[in-house]
Design an enzyme around this catalytic site. Structure first.
Site, PDB file in Angstrom:
ATOM      1  N   PHE A  72     -11.497  -1.743   4.732  1.00 35.48           N
ATOM      2  CA  PHE A  72     -12.752  -0.985   4.751  1.00 35.48           C
ATOM      3  C   PHE A  72     -12.615   0.294   5.578  1.00 35.48           C
ATOM      4  O   PHE A  72     -13.604   0.973   5.847  1.00 35.48           O
ATOM      5  CB  PHE A  72     -13.896  -1.872   5.260  1.00 35.48           C
ATOM      6  CG  PHE A  72     -14.163  -3.067   4.364  1.00 35.48           C
ATOM      7  CD1 PHE A  72     -13.783  -3.044   3.016  1.00 35.48           C
ATOM      8  CD2 PHE A  72     -14.791  -4.198   4.843  1.00 35.48           C
ATOM      9  CE1 PHE A  72     -14.014  -4.138   2.176  1.00 35.48           C
ATOM     10  CE2 PHE A  72     -15.034  -5.295   4.014  1.00 35.48           C
ATOM     11  CZ  PHE A  72     -14.642  -5.261   2.680  1.00 35.48           C
ATOM     12  N   LYS A  73     -11.401   0.596   5.991  1.00 37.45           N
ATOM     13  CA  LYS A  73     -11.126   1.835   6.756  1.00 37.45           C
ATOM     14  C   LYS A  73     -12.263   2.107   7.735  1.00 37.45           C
ATOM     15  O   LYS A  73     -12.884   3.183   7.748  1.00 37.45           O
ATOM     16  CB  LYS A  73     -10.936   3.041   5.835  1.00 37.45           C
ATOM     17  CG  LYS A  73      -9.832   2.869   4.806  1.00 37.45           C
ATOM     18  CD  LYS A  73      -8.622   3.682   5.131  1.00 37.45           C
ATOM     19  CE  LYS A  73      -7.435   3.487   4.213  1.00 37.45           C
ATOM     20  NZ  LYS A  73      -7.562   2.846   2.940  1.00 37.45           N
TER      21      LYS A  73
ATOM     22  N   ASP B 122     -16.557   3.986  12.463  1.00 36.41           N
ATOM     23  CA  ASP B 122     -17.945   4.318  12.804  1.00 36.41           C
ATOM     24  C   ASP B 122     -18.139   4.081  14.305  1.00 36.41           C
ATOM     25  O   ASP B 122     -17.188   3.797  15.035  1.00 36.41           O
ATOM     26  CB  ASP B 122     -18.878   3.430  11.956  1.00 36.41           C
ATOM     27  CG  ASP B 122     -20.190   4.119  11.634  1.00 36.41           C
ATOM     28  OD1 ASP B 122     -20.786   4.716  12.555  1.00 36.41           O
ATOM     29  OD2 ASP B 122     -20.616   4.050  10.465  1.00 36.41           O
TER      30      ASP B 122
ATOM     31  N   THR C 101     -21.814  -0.451  14.734  1.00 36.49           N
ATOM     32  CA  THR C 101     -21.808  -0.530  13.271  1.00 36.49           C
ATOM     33  C   THR C 101     -20.467  -1.083  12.777  1.00 36.49           C
ATOM     34  O   THR C 101     -20.410  -1.903  11.862  1.00 36.49           O
ATOM     35  CB  THR C 101     -22.067   0.862  12.652  1.00 36.49           C
ATOM     36  OG1 THR C 101     -23.164   1.456  13.343  1.00 36.49           O
ATOM     37  CG2 THR C 101     -22.366   0.784  11.179  1.00 36.49           C
TER      38      THR C 101
ATOM     39  N   PRO D 152       1.823   1.897   2.612  1.00 41.79           N
ATOM     40  CA  PRO D 152       1.365   2.210   1.257  1.00 41.79           C
ATOM     41  C   PRO D 152       1.988   3.519   0.784  1.00 41.79           C
ATOM     42  O   PRO D 152       2.498   4.302   1.591  1.00 41.79           O
ATOM     43  CB  PRO D 152      -0.148   2.389   1.447  1.00 41.79           C
ATOM     44  CG  PRO D 152      -0.298   2.887   2.847  1.00 41.79           C
ATOM     45  CD  PRO D 152       0.909   2.430   3.643  1.00 41.79           C
ATOM     46  N   GLY D 153       1.925   3.713  -0.535  1.00 41.57           N
ATOM     47  CA  GLY D 153       2.377   5.003  -1.075  1.00 41.57           C
ATOM     48  C   GLY D 153       3.644   4.895  -1.898  1.00 41.57           C
ATOM     49  O   GLY D 153       4.199   5.906  -2.316  1.00 41.57           O
TER      50      GLY D 153
ATOM     51  N   GLY E   3       5.728   4.086  -5.340  1.00 43.84           N
ATOM     52  CA  GLY E   3       5.382   4.144  -6.771  1.00 43.84           C
ATOM     53  C   GLY E   3       4.610   5.389  -7.109  1.00 43.84           C
ATOM     54  O   GLY E   3       5.121   6.508  -6.949  1.00 43.84           O
TER      55      GLY E   3
ATOM     56  N   ILE F 204      10.435   2.030  -2.326  1.00 44.74           N
ATOM     57  CA  ILE F 204      10.402   0.744  -1.612  1.00 44.74           C
ATOM     58  C   ILE F 204      11.568   0.631  -0.635  1.00 44.74           C
ATOM     59  O   ILE F 204      11.394   0.288   0.536  1.00 44.74           O
ATOM     60  CB  ILE F 204      10.480  -0.435  -2.610  1.00 44.74           C
ATOM     61  CG1 ILE F 204       9.239  -0.454  -3.507  1.00 44.74           C
ATOM     62  CG2 ILE F 204      10.645  -1.761  -1.880  1.00 44.74           C
ATOM     63  CD1 ILE F 204       9.292  -1.479  -4.622  1.00 44.74           C
TER      64      ILE F 204
ATOM     65  N   GLY G 136      -0.204  -0.918  -5.252  1.00 50.11           N
ATOM     66  CA  GLY G 136      -1.392  -1.082  -6.066  1.00 50.11           C
ATOM     67  C   GLY G 136      -1.128  -0.866  -7.538  1.00 50.11           C
ATOM     68  O   GLY G 136      -0.773  -1.791  -8.274  1.00 50.11           O
TER      69      GLY G 136
HETATM   70  P1  BMP Z   1      -1.382   2.703  -4.943  1.00 53.03           P
HETATM   71  O1  BMP Z   1      -0.098   1.840  -4.792  1.00 53.03           O
HETATM   72  O2  BMP Z   1      -2.064   2.449  -6.232  1.00 53.03           O
HETATM   73  O3  BMP Z   1      -1.145   4.133  -4.631  1.00 53.03           O
HETATM   74  O4  BMP Z   1      -2.417   2.125  -3.846  1.00 53.03           O
HETATM   75  C1  BMP Z   1      -2.254   2.307  -2.483  1.00 53.03           C
HETATM   76  C2  BMP Z   1      -3.320   1.573  -1.731  1.00 53.03           C
HETATM   77  O5  BMP Z   1      -3.122   1.762  -0.330  1.00 53.03           O
HETATM   78  C3  BMP Z   1      -4.749   2.030  -2.006  1.00 53.03           C
HETATM   79  O6  BMP Z   1      -5.619   0.919  -1.827  1.00 53.03           O
HETATM   80  C4  BMP Z   1      -5.032   3.041  -0.898  1.00 53.03           C
HETATM   81  O7  BMP Z   1      -6.398   3.115  -0.562  1.00 53.03           O
HETATM   82  C5  BMP Z   1      -4.239   2.431   0.260  1.00 53.03           C
HETATM   83  N1  BMP Z   1      -3.750   3.407   1.256  1.00 53.03           N
HETATM   84  C6  BMP Z   1      -2.933   4.446   0.882  1.00 53.03           C
HETATM   85  O8  BMP Z   1      -2.578   4.622  -0.273  1.00 53.03           O
HETATM   86  N2  BMP Z   1      -2.493   5.299   1.857  1.00 53.03           N
HETATM   87  C7  BMP Z   1      -2.847   5.179   3.174  1.00 53.03           C
HETATM   88  O9  BMP Z   1      -2.403   5.968   3.995  1.00 53.03           O
HETATM   89  C8  BMP Z   1      -3.671   4.115   3.540  1.00 53.03           C
HETATM   90  C9  BMP Z   1      -4.107   3.230   2.569  1.00 53.03           C
HETATM   91  O10 BMP Z   1      -4.863   2.199   2.915  1.00 53.03           O
END
Ligand code: BMP
Length: 215
Positions: free
Chosen positions: A58-59, A62, A66, A166-167, A169, A175, A189
């Site tokens: 939920f990043k 706030d 909250t 993340p990131g 693909g 990877i 994702g």
């Molecule tokens: P995808 O493999 O489809 O690019 O998805 C990456 C996922 O990781 C998404 O849910 C995105 O909100 C999350 N994300 C990201 O891509 N980069 C970030 O720096 C932080 C993330 O949470």
């Protein structure tokens, strides 16, 4: 060995559950973000938790009060961890961590986003954010697979904190490079959920992670 997190950003609860069932034996966590929760409701966290542990992405960013309410909702619904933005500061991270610990849950903190915009502002502070997350007692950092050299730098600070990257693909990250740079988990994702065979795709990625471990 590096693990696999499925970022299940589909907007159909039934499809999400179907994919979660198929890939459960290959993924360590399912990460749930706003596209899925806003389209199918918070109950999806509970439902997916029956297949794999859920990270509620939920990043959170706030004021502490909250933020603690948002975290409480996620943990009440069975999430194992929540993701916060580190830029919101120490008071917010502490408030969320207090909630997490009362549920035996974990808190992962975004350092710099994997998208190009992550270099505009967040990168200037990402190392301080990592130090803050560590000093407060958070459990993990989110670091960009699109910039493996940044994973390396953040890993030096992380110590015991797990690095989630993340990131890979669609966003251009690799990877192998992410894992070799220090990622403990890769977050994937679209490569999986948009595949015609998500199960096979998750298996393929899991095999790459296994092979990297055996080297
Ligand atoms: P995808 O493999 O489809 O690019 O998805 C990456 C996922 O990781 C998404 O849910 C995105 O909100 C999350 N994300 C990201 O891509 N980069 C970030 O720096 C932080 C993330 O949470």
């Amino acid at each position: 060995m590096a693990g696999l997190v499925l970022a299940l950003d589909v907007m159909d609860g039934e499809k999400a559950v179907e994919i979660a069932e198929k890939v459960a034996c290959y993924v360590d966590y399912i990460k749930v973000n706003y596209p899925l929760v806003l389209s199918s409701g918070i109950g999806i966290v509970e439902e997916l938790s029956t297949h794999s542990p859920v990270i509620a992405d939920f990043k959170i960013a706030d004021i502490p009060y909250t933020s603690s309410l948002v975290a409480k909702i996620a943990f009440e619904r069975g999430a194992k961890a929540v993701i916060c933005h580190g830029f919101a500061g120490s008071d917010m991270l502490k408030a969320v961590l207090d909630v997490a610990l009362s549920y035996d849950g974990e808190v992962y903190v975004v350092t710099e986003l994997s998208s190009p915009g992550g270099e505009e502002y967040l990168q200037k502070f990402s190392e301080s954010i990592a130090m803050l997350a560590k000093s407060i007692g958070c459990h993990g950092l989110i670091a960009p697979a699109t910039r493996p050299e940044r994973i390396k730098e953040l890993k030096k600070i992380a110590g015991e904190l797990k690095i989630f990257s993340p990131g890979v693909g669609v966003q251009g990250g690799d990877i192998r490079r992410a894992v070799e740079s220090g990622a403990d988990y890769i977050i994937v994702g679209r490569v999986i959920y948009n595949s015609s065979d998500p199960e096979q795709e998750a298996y393929r990625i899991r095999k790459i992670l296994d092979e990297l471990h055996e080297r």
